[in-house]
Design a protein around this motif. Structure first.
Motif, mmCIF file in Angstrom:
data_model
loop_
_atom_site.group_PDB
_atom_site.id
_atom_site.type_symbol
_atom_site.label_atom_id
_atom_site.label_comp_id
_atom_site.label_asym_id
_atom_site.label_seq_id
_atom_site.Cartn_x
_atom_site.Cartn_y
_atom_site.Cartn_z
ATOM 1 N N UNK A 35 0.836 -1.203 0.000
ATOM 2 C CA UNK A 35 0.000 0.000 0.000
ATOM 3 C C UNK A 35 0.870 1.253 0.000
ATOM 4 N N UNK A 36 1.924 1.260 0.794
ATOM 5 C CA UNK A 36 2.823 2.425 0.804
ATOM 6 C C UNK A 36 3.388 2.687 -0.587
ATOM 7 N N UNK A 37 3.826 1.616 -1.251
ATOM 8 C CA UNK A 37 4.366 1.782 -2.611
ATOM 9 C C UNK A 37 3.292 2.285 -3.571
ATOM 10 N N UNK A 38 2.089 1.703 -3.508
ATOM 11 C CA UNK A 38 1.001 2.075 -4.415
ATOM 12 C C UNK A 38 0.593 3.534 -4.225
ATOM 13 N N UNK A 39 0.454 3.974 -2.981
ATOM 14 C CA UNK A 39 0.076 5.359 -2.723
ATOM 15 C C UNK A 39 1.190 6.300 -3.164
ATOM 16 N N UNK A 40 2.420 5.919 -2.908
ATOM 17 C CA UNK A 40 3.546 6.725 -3.369
ATOM 18 C C UNK A 40 3.532 6.905 -4.881
ATOM 19 N N UNK A 41 3.297 5.819 -5.602
ATOM 20 C CA UNK A 41 3.223 5.897 -7.071
ATOM 21 C C UNK A 41 2.036 6.751 -7.511
ATOM 22 N N UNK A 42 0.905 6.573 -6.843
ATOM 23 C CA UNK A 42 -0.306 7.337 -7.180
ATOM 24 C C UNK A 42 -0.084 8.835 -7.035
ATOM 25 N N UNK A 43 0.670 9.233 -6.004
ATOM 26 C CA UNK A 43 0.897 10.649 -5.731
ATOM 27 C C UNK A 43 2.210 11.171 -6.315
ATOM 28 N N UNK A 44 3.007 10.273 -6.887
ATOM 29 C CA UNK A 44 4.288 10.687 -7.454
ATOM 30 C C UNK A 44 5.319 11.044 -6.404
ATOM 31 N N UNK A 45 5.270 10.355 -5.260
ATOM 32 C CA UNK A 45 6.240 10.603 -4.191
ATOM 33 C C UNK A 45 6.873 9.276 -3.781
ATOM 34 N N UNK A 100 -2.319 13.304 0.755
ATOM 35 C CA UNK A 100 -1.970 11.925 1.115
ATOM 36 C C UNK A 100 -3.043 11.194 1.919
ATOM 37 N N UNK A 101 -3.878 11.905 2.635
ATOM 38 C CA UNK A 101 -4.876 11.241 3.475
ATOM 39 C C UNK A 101 -5.867 10.450 2.627
ATOM 40 N N UNK A 102 -6.396 11.057 1.571
ATOM 41 C CA UNK A 102 -7.433 10.426 0.743
ATOM 42 C C UNK A 102 -7.062 9.030 0.256
ATOM 43 N N UNK A 103 -5.907 8.818 -0.362
ATOM 44 C CA UNK A 103 -5.621 7.467 -0.853
ATOM 45 C C UNK A 103 -5.346 6.428 0.238
ATOM 46 N N UNK A 104 -5.120 6.879 1.468
ATOM 47 C CA UNK A 104 -4.889 5.931 2.566
ATOM 48 C C UNK A 104 -6.173 5.548 3.310
ATOM 49 N N UNK A 105 -7.280 6.207 3.010
ATOM 50 C CA UNK A 105 -8.540 5.870 3.687
ATOM 51 C C UNK A 105 -8.881 4.410 3.382
ATOM 52 N N UNK A 106 -9.063 3.633 4.439
ATOM 53 C CA UNK A 106 -9.359 2.208 4.300
ATOM 54 C C UNK A 106 -8.152 1.348 3.966
ATOM 55 N N UNK A 107 -6.958 1.982 3.833
ATOM 56 C CA UNK A 107 -5.750 1.231 3.471
ATOM 57 C C UNK A 107 -4.549 1.594 4.336
#
Length: 137
Positions: A35-45, A100-107
């Motif tokens: 999840x950390x990797x996926x959110x990072x890729x989603x946000x470009x960080x 960053x909060x939005x893509x981590x909701x539920x994850x």
């Protein structure tokens, strides 16, 4: 009672500022590396281990959203954690990205209490055992 030296370690909830003390049900936080990797890729960080202030970073268990209260996470040979809830993302994570909060909701992962103590080392095996299967609110 949690990870030695961590703010959330201990028998009492440190976040509660008034009223009578209450038991600490978030002694340990567990986050999925996927999840950390996926959110990072989603946000470009680039998110690194520890950036979410997690105590344990696991891989191979999915996003942890399917874990329920009373499920148990076994770390290494000795440590057993009992899931007490999903870990809700908070605005303190905004230091990494304003959205960053939005893509981590539920994850964001789960929080747990310690059932059996021991030492955990990088690379230790991790497994989940179903508990009473009470849905997490």
């Amino acid at each position: 009672l949690g990870v030695e030296g961590d703010f959330h370690s201990g028998p009492i909830n440190q976040h509660k500022k008034s009223g009578p003390p209450e038991p600490n049900r978030r002694q340990v936080s567990i986050v999925a590396w996927e999840v950390m990797r996926a959110v990072g890729e989603e946000l470009g960080i680039s998110l690194k281990p520890g950036d979410l202030a997690e105590n344990v970073l696991v891989e191979g268990l999915g996003d942890l959203a399917s874990l329920r209260e009373d499920d148990r996470i076994h770390l290494g040979a000795d440590v057993v954690l009992e899931v007490t809830g999903q870990n809700k993302p908070c605005v303190t994570l905004n230091v990494h990205h304003p959205d960053i909060v939005r893509p981590f909701v539920g994850r964001r992962g789960v929080v747990a209490v310690v059932v059996a103590t021991g030492e955990v080392r990088p690379g230790d095996p991790v497994r989940v055992a179903a508990g009473a299967s009470t849905p997490i609110a």
